[in-house]
Design a protein around this motif. Structure first.
Motif, PDB file in Angstrom:
ATOM      1  N   GLY A  41      39.087  -6.755 -25.045  1.00  0.00           N
ATOM      2  CA  GLY A  41      39.514  -6.161 -23.779  1.00  0.00           C
ATOM      3  C   GLY A  41      38.492  -6.376 -22.670  1.00  0.00           C
ATOM      4  N   VAL A  42      37.224  -6.241 -23.044  1.00  0.00           N
ATOM      5  CA  VAL A  42      36.165  -6.452 -22.049  1.00  0.00           C
ATOM      6  C   VAL A  42      36.160  -7.898 -21.574  1.00  0.00           C
ATOM      7  N   LEU A  43      36.291  -8.830 -22.515  1.00  0.00           N
ATOM      8  CA  LEU A  43      36.317 -10.245 -22.143  1.00  0.00           C
ATOM      9  C   LEU A  43      37.517 -10.563 -21.254  1.00  0.00           C
ATOM     10  N   TRP A  44      38.656  -9.991 -21.607  1.00  0.00           N
ATOM     11  CA  TRP A  44      39.871 -10.222 -20.812  1.00  0.00           C
ATOM     12  C   TRP A  44      39.707  -9.685 -19.393  1.00  0.00           C
ATOM     13  N   ALA A  45      39.159  -8.482 -19.308  1.00  0.00           N
ATOM     14  CA  ALA A  45      38.938  -7.889 -17.979  1.00  0.00           C
ATOM     15  C   ALA A  45      37.946  -8.708 -17.166  1.00  0.00           C
ATOM     16  N   SER A  46      36.899  -9.206 -17.853  1.00  0.00           N
ATOM     17  CA  SER A  46      35.902 -10.034 -17.159  1.00  0.00           C
ATOM     18  C   SER A  46      36.526 -11.316 -16.632  1.00  0.00           C
ATOM     19  N   ALA A  47      37.410 -11.918 -17.447  1.00  0.00           N
ATOM     20  CA  ALA A  47      38.082 -13.140 -17.023  1.00  0.00           C
ATOM     21  C   ALA A  47      38.965 -12.886 -15.814  1.00  0.00           C
TER      22      ALA A  47
END
Length: 270
Positions: A23-29
């Motif tokens: 989720g964090v990676l997705w939000a960062s992207a």
């Protein structure tokens, strides 16, 4: 009555544990893409939209000057410059030099090579002349001063404080943007010896002829706008005798302000 048999789903805990980092990676992207789009829009606004706005406003100013002089405006499209990023010399370069400010002469349609009288100080930062460069199809207003907000960012060409007025003995030195904000001097690198640089004022026309081009010098090369223009960085470049000169300066290379490009011309005898 049937007993309730619980169903055990294996691996759900592992997926749950992964949901956090994913989720964090997705939000960062998503954030990265959003920031990229915003930056792209800012670049488009700066390079394209402000450029169009300044160029259009500059042409309106040219037409307003010509109307006030009682002469016919330039043909449609004559001022569409496919043509200053600006050389931005330090403010101290000309700050200690008295500022002779050229101004419109007495009304009338006649043109001559006589210098015009100086205008009142109130005319500072206001367009008072029109520069025409036939080779580039450039028609742009000229104002006193090289302040970015008050002059250059309007798409105008600015006269360096302390330099001679149009047609006067000395050096009529100008600066203009090469990229963005109307970019009037974008293509002055295409000028060649013999090309005409025409300066119109009320009742006067001054025609200069390109003589020399300095393709690169530093931003603090104050010699290029001296009364007898000669580079202090490259002393073999410039002139050695008093006369009536014009100097065009802008940044080089394009989209950079590291160096300055200089075009010199001399007043054509009337």
């Amino acid at each position: 009555m049937r007993d309730h048999i619980p169903v055990v789903v294996q691996g759900s805990g592992r997926r749950a544990r992964r949901a956090g980092p994913v989720g964090v990676l997705w939000a960062s992207a998503e954030l990265t893409v959003t920031v990229g789009v915003v930056l792209l829009l800012l670049v488009v606004h700066q390079v394209w939209w402000t450029n169009r706005q300044a160029a259009a406003a500059a042409q309106e100013q040219v037409q307003a000057l010509e109307r006030s002089w009682g002469q016919d405006p330039a043909p449609d499209g004559a001022g569409a410059a496919d043509a200053p990023d600006l050389p931005e010399p330090a403010a101290t370069e000309t700050a200690t030099v008295p500022v002779p400010v050229p101004a419109p002469a007495a009304p009338g349609p006649s043109r001559s090579s006589r210098p015009a009288a100086a205008p009142p100080a109130a005319q500072r930062d206001r367009a008072y002349a029109v520069l025409r460069i036939p080779r580039l199809g450039l028609v742009v207003p000229v104002a006193q001063g090289i302040d970015k907000r008050a002059v250059l960012d309007k798409g105008y060409v600015g006269q360096y404080p302390g330099t001679a007025g149009p047609g006067e003995r000395g050096n009529f030195a100008l600066a203009g943007h090469r990229n963005t904000h109307g970019e009037p001097f974008r293509y002055i690198n295409r000028l060649k010896a013999g090309d005409e640089l025409i300066v119109d004022m009320r009742g006067h026309r001054f025609t200069y002829v390109v003589g020399k081009i300095l393709s690169e010098t530093t931003e603090r090369d104050t010699g290029v706008i001296a009364p007898v223009p000669r580079s202090v960085v490259k002393p073999d470049q410039g002139y050695g005798e008093p006369g009536a000169y014009i100097t065009l300066t802008t940044c080089t290379p394009e989209y950079s302000s590291k160096y300055r490009l200089v075009v010199w011309g001399t007043l054509k005898p009337s």
